[in-house]
Scaffold this motif. Structure first.
Motif, short mmCIF file in Angstrom:
data_model
loop_
_atom_site.label_atom_id
_atom_site.label_comp_id
_atom_site.label_asym_id
_atom_site.label_seq_id
_atom_site.Cartn_x
_atom_site.Cartn_y
_atom_site.Cartn_z
N GLY A 14 0.76 -1.22 -0.04
CA GLY A 14 0.00 -0.25 -0.07
C GLY A 14 0.91 1.20 0.13
O GLY A 14 0.53 2.18 -0.71
N CYS A 18 1.41 4.18 -3.15
CA CYS A 18 1.22 5.59 -2.96
C CYS A 18 2.33 6.21 -3.43
O CYS A 18 2.34 7.42 -4.22
CB CYS A 18 0.81 6.03 -1.49
SG CYS A 18 -1.01 5.19 -1.06
N LEU A 67 -9.64 -0.12 -1.26
CA LEU A 67 -9.09 0.68 0.25
C LEU A 67 -7.81 1.28 -0.63
O LEU A 67 -7.47 2.35 0.00
CB LEU A 67 -9.02 -0.53 1.07
CG LEU A 67 -8.09 0.24 2.37
CD1 LEU A 67 -8.85 1.46 3.02
CD2 LEU A 67 -7.81 -0.59 3.42
N TRP A 70 -8.42 4.26 -3.03
CA TRP A 70 -8.74 5.50 -2.61
C TRP A 70 -7.77 5.99 -1.58
O TRP A 70 -7.54 7.41 -1.47
CB TRP A 70 -10.08 5.32 -1.69
CG TRP A 70 -11.33 4.99 -2.57
CD1 TRP A 70 -12.07 3.90 -2.43
CD2 TRP A 70 -11.86 6.09 -3.27
NE1 TRP A 70 -13.23 4.48 -3.58
CE2 TRP A 70 -13.11 5.66 -3.84
CE3 TRP A 70 -11.59 7.46 -3.50
CZ2 TRP A 70 -13.77 6.48 -4.72
CZ3 TRP A 70 -12.12 8.40 -4.29
CH2 TRP A 70 -13.29 7.86 -4.84
N THR A 71 -6.94 5.15 -0.89
CA THR A 71 -5.81 5.86 -0.21
C THR A 71 -4.80 6.51 -1.15
O THR A 71 -4.34 7.46 -0.69
CB THR A 71 -5.07 4.66 0.69
OG1 THR A 71 -5.90 3.92 1.48
CG2 THR A 71 -4.00 5.26 1.29
#
Length: 227
Positions: A14, A18, A67, A70-71
Motif C-alpha cells: 500500500g 502511494c 481501500l 482510495w488511499t
C-alpha cells in the motif's frame, strides 16, 4: 468488534502504491527518449502501480484493492494541494530557483484533475477485471488476467487523461498517437515484468496463507467499510 487485521506485506504494498503515484506525477515533468520513443519519465514508475494493484486484487481481493486505490487517491490529492500551497508562497529574495520549482511542482489544475480522474477510472477497472476473471476462471490463468486488466486499466487511464488534460491544446491526431503509444508501452512494461509479478504473487499467497475469491461482494467503489 475487532478491526480487520492488516499484514506487513499488505501495508508495504500500500505504501509502495502511494509512493509510485506521487513519484509518477513529479517525473511527468521530464520528457525522455528511449530509442525512437519519446515519453514522459513518469513511464518509468507509473506502470508499477498497476502491477501492485494486480498483486493486491489477486491475493487479498477487490475490497482491499478498493481501500488501497482510495488511499492512493487521497495521498495524491493531498500532495498536489501541498505542491500548490508551496508554489503560491513567496520565495525568498535571494533564492534563484523559483522558476524551476514552479515548473516541477506547479502542476496546472486541469492536468492535476485529469490525472486524478484517470487514475481512479483506470485503477478500479484494473482491479474489477482481475477480480471478475479470477472468479470466472476459479483462480486459473493469472497471466491472462494480469495482462488484460492492465490493458483495460491503462487504456482507460490514457483515454481519459490525454483528452481532459490536452484537448484543444494538442491536435487531435497527435493526441491519438500519444494515447496509443502510452497504452502499448505500458502494456509491454507489464509483459516484461510478468515473470516477476507471478513470483511475487505466489510468494505473497504462501506468506499470507491467503487467496481471496470475491464471491458475493459489492463492486461499488464507495463501500470502503467492507474490508
Amino acid at each position: 468488534m475487532k478491526s480487520p487485521a492488516v499484514s506487513v506485506p499488505f501495508m508495504f504494498l500500500g505504501i509502495a502504491f502511494c509512493v509510485c503515484l506521487i513519484a509518477a506525477n513529479l517525473l511527468e515533468t521530464k520528457i525522455i527518449q528511449i530509442g525512437s520513443l519519446t515519453i514522459t519519465a513518469g513511464f518509468l514508475i507509473f506502470p508499477v502501480s498497476y502491477i501492485i494493484n494486480d498483486c493486491i486484487a489477486e491475493v487479498w481481493g477487490f475490497r482491499r484493492a478498493r481501500l488501497i486505490i482510495w488511499t492512493g487517491f487521497a495521498m495524491n490529492f493531498l500532495t498536489l494541494l501541498l505542491f500548490q500551497a508551496a508554489v503560491a508562497l513567496p520565495g525568498a529574495p535571494f533564492w534563484q530557483g523559483e522558476g524551476a520549482f514552479r515548473f516541477v511542482f506547479g502542476l496546472a489544475p486541469r492536468i492535476a484533475a485529469a490525472s486524478l480522474l484517470a487514475f481512479l477510472a483506470g485503477s478500479f477497472l484494473n482491479a474489477y477485471i482481475m477480480s471478475r476473471m479470477k472468479r470466472a476462471s476459479r483462480g486459473r490463468h493469472f497471466s491472462a488476467r494480469a495482462l488484460l486488466s492492465t490493458l483495460a486499466g491503462e487504456g482507460a487511464d490514457s483515454l481519459i487523461f490525454f483528452p481532459c488534460a490536452f484537448g484543444g491544446l494538442v491536435p487531435a491526431d497527435e493526441l491519438v498517437k500519444l494515447m496509443i503509444i502510452q497504452i502499448a508501452a505500458k502494456t509491454l512494461y507489464e509483459v516484461i515484468a510478468l515473470p516477476l509479478t507471478i513470483r511475487v504473487v505466489a510468494a505473497l499467497k504462501r506468506l499470507e496463507q491467503c487467496d481471496v475469491y470475491d464471491d458475493s461482494i459489492s463492486y461499488s467503489i464507495f463501500r470502503l467499510r467492507e474490508l
